[in-house]
Design a protein around this motif. Structure first.
Motif, PDB file in Angstrom:
ATOM      1  N   ILE A  54       0.805  -0.965  -0.008  1.00  0.00           N
ATOM      2  CA  ILE A  54       0.029  -0.053  -0.292  1.00  0.00           C
ATOM      3  C   ILE A  54       0.943   1.359  -0.079  1.00  0.00           C
ATOM      4  CG2 ILE A  54      -1.703   1.443   1.284  1.00  0.00           C
ATOM      5  CD1 ILE A  54      -2.911  -1.444   2.434  1.00  0.00           C
ATOM      6  N   LEU A  58       0.572   3.959  -2.926  1.00  0.00           N
ATOM      7  CA  LEU A  58       0.175   5.482  -2.645  1.00  0.00           C
ATOM      8  C   LEU A  58       1.342   6.437  -2.502  1.00  0.00           C
ATOM      9  CD1 LEU A  58      -2.629   4.685   0.146  1.00  0.00           C
ATOM     10  CD2 LEU A  58      -2.819   4.956  -2.528  1.00  0.00           C
ATOM     11  N   ILE A 298      -7.587  -1.261  -2.979  1.00  0.00           N
ATOM     12  CA  ILE A 298      -6.291  -0.301  -3.324  1.00  0.00           C
ATOM     13  C   ILE A 298      -5.327  -0.617  -4.272  1.00  0.00           C
ATOM     14  CG2 ILE A 298      -4.045   0.515  -1.998  1.00  0.00           C
ATOM     15  CD1 ILE A 298      -6.014   2.134  -0.545  1.00  0.00           C
ATOM     16  N   LYS A 302      -5.617   1.700  -7.125  1.00  0.00           N
ATOM     17  CA  LYS A 302      -4.355   2.604  -6.845  1.00  0.00           C
ATOM     18  C   LYS A 302      -4.562   3.980  -6.130  1.00  0.00           C
ATOM     19  CE  LYS A 302      -2.154  -0.538  -9.451  1.00  0.00           C
ATOM     20  NZ  LYS A 302      -1.432  -1.477  -8.849  1.00  0.00           N
ATOM     21  N   ILE A 304      -7.064   6.551  -3.563  1.00  0.00           N
ATOM     22  CA  ILE A 304      -8.430   6.557  -2.794  1.00  0.00           C
ATOM     23  C   ILE A 304      -9.517   7.155  -3.145  1.00  0.00           C
ATOM     24  CG2 ILE A 304      -8.938   7.197  -0.320  1.00  0.00           C
ATOM     25  CD1 ILE A 304      -6.305   6.397   0.759  1.00  0.00           C
TER      26      ILE A 304
END
Length: 332
Positions: A54, A58, A298, A302, A304
């Motif tokens: 993650i 992000l 996620i 990719k 939010i």
């Protein structure tokens, strides 16, 4: 509460060597019994693959992995429960742990002192487990003698019977809850580490024999050549953590705030309300609900904001049971 792992076993079986390997420490491990007197403590981070993935997706650089504590405890001998060796000092250290890593000596080395049953690993297992049981039985006897004990002798005798026989139908729910409260050491989950000097474990007759014994007893074990310089540290840690999380019924949930991603350890049955106590005690009083994002969403989408537009962020109440890898935002 931090999850604590107690490394136990007879003297000179490789406990401190395993502690050094797992924690990347350099505690002394001399060739004589009770080289370790005071326990060694060390926290290590759990490099969780979901958190890592993650953070990359992000592009979050500030990562805080959850941590666990390992405790290297002095060698136990027969009659420790009666005060021999380091006696109750050793056993009291075990009291503060959640799970036991029980190291067994499978390696052969004439230069390292071997106090017990060179040819009977199963007997060595019994020595340790008998001492844990005797400690608990002595503890319950002490409870019976206390003037202000709220439980009857009959009640405590039932618990003693359970410790000896390990038959759950002996106890009612109240007695099972009481057992959890008084933290009996003989009932703590154990992972057996077969410390071998062989790289061909499947062909080793001694290992075959002890594996058969442990499987029959429904025990959990890992085979490790602790002294092997080519051993992969991450593989050993991963195996121990995966097995211990299964036995302790634990999971990890994730929070993302102010460009910081953090992992938290939680019991499998815990809900949103329980999780707030990990973050801050005031959260429980102020909590309204929580935003929950599935880890797989996620990985797939990719971003939010994109997940939010597509309606994949779920709003859950206080009683929602968190799943392993859930990304949680508490709304207060």
């Amino acid at each position: 509460m931090k999850i604590k792992y107690g490394i136990i076993g007879l003297p000179n079986v490789g406990k401190s060597t395993l502690f050094n390997l797992i924690t990347k420490s350099n505690v002394k491990n001399k060739n004589y019994p009770f080289c370790t007197i005071d326990p060694n403590y060390k926290d290590i981070l759990i490099y969780n693959s979901k958190i890592k993935k993650i953070s990359k997706i992000l592009k979050i650089k500030n990562i805080k992995y959850p941590s666990i504590k390992f405790i290297d405890i002095a060698g136990l001998i027969k009659d420790s429960s009666k005060g021999y060796g380091l006696g109750n000092k050793f056993l009291n250290n075990i009291k503060n742990t959640n799970i036991l890593i029980h190291v067994l000596r499978i390696f052969k080395n004439k230069n390292i002192i071997n106090l017990y049953n060179k040819n009977s690993v199963s007997q060595n297992i019994k020595i340790i487990n008998n001492e844990l049981t005797l400690y608990d039985l002595n503890f319950l006897e002490t409870m019976k003698k206390k003037k202000h004990n709220i439980y009857s002798n009959e009640y405590l005798n039932k618990i003693k019977k359970y410790i000896k026989q390990k038959k759950k139908n002996i106890l009612n729910k109240e007695q099972i809850d009481y057992i959890k409260k008084i933290n009996l050491i003989s009932l703590k989950p154990q992972i057996y580490i077969l410390n071998t000097d062989s790289n061909k474990n499947e062909k080793n007759n001694i290992i075959k024999k002890i594996k058969k014994y442990l499987l029959k007893k429904k025990k959990h074990f890992l085979i490790i050549n602790i002294k092997n310089k080519n051993i992969k540290y991450k593989n050993i840690i991963k195996k121990i953590i995966n097995l211990s999380f299964k036995l302790l019924k634990l999971k990890i949930f994730i929070t993302i705030k102010n460009k910081k991603i953090q992992g938290w350890i939680l019991n499998k049955k815990d809900n949103i309300e329980n999780a707030t106590l990990k973050i801050h005690t005031d959260f429980k009083k102020k909590l309204i609900k929580a935003e929950v994002i599935n880890f797989k969403k996620i990985c797939k989408y990719k971003k939010i904001d994109k997940i939010k537009k597509m309606g994949f962020i779920k709003y859950k109440g206080k009683k929602y049971i968190i799943k392993d890898g859930d990304i949680i935002k508490f709304i207060i």
